[in-house]
Design an enzyme around this catalytic site. Structure first.
Site, PDB file in Angstrom:
ATOM      1  N   ASN A 104      -4.931   3.254   1.077  1.00 10.04           N
ATOM      2  CA  ASN A 104      -3.498   3.498   1.005  1.00 10.04           C
ATOM      3  C   ASN A 104      -3.185   4.845   1.643  1.00 10.04           C
ATOM      4  O   ASN A 104      -3.794   5.863   1.278  1.00 10.04           O
ATOM      5  CB  ASN A 104      -3.033   3.484  -0.461  1.00 10.04           C
ATOM      6  CG  ASN A 104      -1.528   3.540  -0.604  1.00 10.04           C
ATOM      7  OD1 ASN A 104      -0.898   4.525  -0.244  1.00 10.04           O
ATOM      8  ND2 ASN A 104      -0.950   2.487  -1.154  1.00 10.04           N
ATOM      9  N   GLU A 105      -2.261   4.841   2.604  1.00  8.69           N
ATOM     10  CA  GLU A 105      -1.792   6.059   3.265  1.00  8.69           C
ATOM     11  C   GLU A 105      -2.952   6.964   3.687  1.00  8.69           C
ATOM     12  O   GLU A 105      -3.162   8.033   3.115  1.00  8.69           O
ATOM     13  CB  GLU A 105      -0.806   6.807   2.369  1.00  8.69           C
ATOM     14  CG  GLU A 105       0.496   6.051   2.156  1.00  8.69           C
ATOM     15  CD  GLU A 105       1.544   6.853   1.396  1.00  8.69           C
ATOM     16  OE1 GLU A 105       1.286   8.044   1.119  1.00  8.69           O
ATOM     17  OE2 GLU A 105       2.595   6.291   1.081  1.00  8.69           O
ATOM     18  N   PRO A 106      -3.720   6.540   4.695  1.00  7.91           N
ATOM     19  CA  PRO A 106      -4.873   7.340   5.110  1.00  7.91           C
ATOM     20  C   PRO A 106      -4.531   8.725   5.641  1.00  7.91           C
ATOM     21  O   PRO A 106      -5.423   9.508   5.908  1.00  7.91           O
ATOM     22  CB  PRO A 106      -5.519   6.475   6.203  1.00  7.91           C
ATOM     23  CG  PRO A 106      -4.437   5.564   6.669  1.00  7.91           C
ATOM     24  CD  PRO A 106      -3.569   5.315   5.484  1.00  7.91           C
ATOM     25  N   GLY A 107      -3.276   9.047   5.793  1.00  8.26           N
ATOM     26  CA  GLY A 107      -2.939  10.420   6.134  1.00  8.26           C
ATOM     27  C   GLY A 107      -2.148  10.549   7.416  1.00  8.26           C
ATOM     28  O   GLY A 107      -2.166   9.678   8.283  1.00  8.26           O
ATOM     29  N   ALA A 143      -2.280  -0.030   3.644  1.00  9.67           N
ATOM     30  CA  ALA A 143      -0.918   0.498   3.551  1.00  9.67           C
ATOM     31  C   ALA A 143      -0.815   1.812   4.295  1.00  9.67           C
ATOM     32  O   ALA A 143      -1.671   2.694   4.160  1.00  9.67           O
ATOM     33  CB  ALA A 143      -0.528   0.682   2.087  1.00  9.67           C
TER      34      ALA A 143
END
Length: 288
Positions: A104-107, A143
């Site tokens: 989720n939201e790897p950055g 995501a």
């Protein structure tokens, strides 16, 4: 996806932890949920299958960063791989699970400050996607914030987008303008990646009982109106196949200026599981 028939993915993040909240969830959505491993007790999975819920099972890996020392990056990637492998082993025989979300939201820019860090991120995400793909029976995604979509998203079966326009940015924009902005963004992403889109997170904090004549921040009218924008886009854009609202119910967080009374108020239900205006709106939008 299900007997070769088209499926819509309506639902809320953080699936219920006990039977009372499970009933609350079903009172709004009878289709789909996306939930990270730490929020979804395996003991409840048979119940999800029994009532026909579709589950996107997500690794607890959140916010992969590649701005640290190489040893730390390697350790973090190993931990992400191990967590995903454990998830696949535990849920591979669950009939309600229709897709894997590998993280989720790897950055964003801060976690990939250089071209080399960006390359490492793409390679690391591709490794996670390949691991989930090797399971062989489910769709694969992860995501991401729309502006941070990675080349690794092209290896996924569909895009999962965490979108918080109107709350974390572009605060105060009229809802009609937000709708036009979102439509243009989704159309551009679909044209670029040629993938179906699921809104995996969206919402706005809302104080229970806060009402305004014109929808404004923190009001129940704003939350309901904002979420209605997403449900209307789902009906309008054929490649948007689902919307997952963050969140089912308000929950405790560390104290900060965006967390009134130390709570995340993005729930469509209060902590006592009482419905806000948004819950009624979603019920009308999602029920046949």
């Amino acid at each position: 996806l299900c007997s070769n028939q088209h499926s819509r993915g309506h639902g809320l993040r953080r699936l219920p932890l006990h039977s009372t909240v499970f009933t609350v969830f079903l009172s709004v959505s009878d289709s789909c949920s996306e939930c990270a491993a730490q929020y979804r007790p395996p003991a409840l999975m048979p119940a999800y299958s029994q009532v026909g819920l579709l589950v996107v099972s997500e690794s607890p890996c959140v916010g992969l960063s590649f701005a640290d020392a190489p040893a730390i990056v390697q350790q973090r990637q190993a931990q992400a791989t191990r967590a995903l492998a454990e998830l696949l082993a535990r849920d591979c025989c669950r009939t309600c699970v229709v897709a894997w979300s590998v993280c989720n939201e790897p950055g964003g820019p801060q976690s990939v400050p250089t071209a080399e860090a960006k390359r490492q991120q793409t390679e690391a995400l591709l490794e996670l996607v390949a691991l989930a793909r090797a399971e062989g029976t489910r769709l694969v995604t992860f995501a991401n914030i729309p502006e941070h979509c990675d080349e690794a998203n092209r290896a996924c079966d569909f895009l999962s987008l965490n979108e918080y326009v109107g709350w974390y940015y572009d605060v105060g924009k009229p809802l009609a303008e937000i709708g036009r902005q979102l439509e243009a963004k989704f159309v551009a992403l679909h044209a670029d990646f040629r993938k179906p889109i699921m809104v995996s997170e969206c919402g706005a904090d809302t104080l229970p009982g806060c009402h305004m004549m014109a929808p404004g921040l923190w009001s129940e009218e704003f939350q309901a109106g904002l979420l209605e924008v997403y449900t209307e886009l789902e009906r309008k854009l054929p490649f948007v196949f689902g919307v997952h609202v963050w969140n089912l119910a308000d929950f405790r967080t560390p104290q900060m200026h965006l967390r009134a009374a130390g709570l995340n108020h993005k729930g469509v239900f209060t902590r006592l599981r009482e419905p806000k205006l948004a819950a009624h709106m979603l019920r009308r939008a999602w029920r046949p």
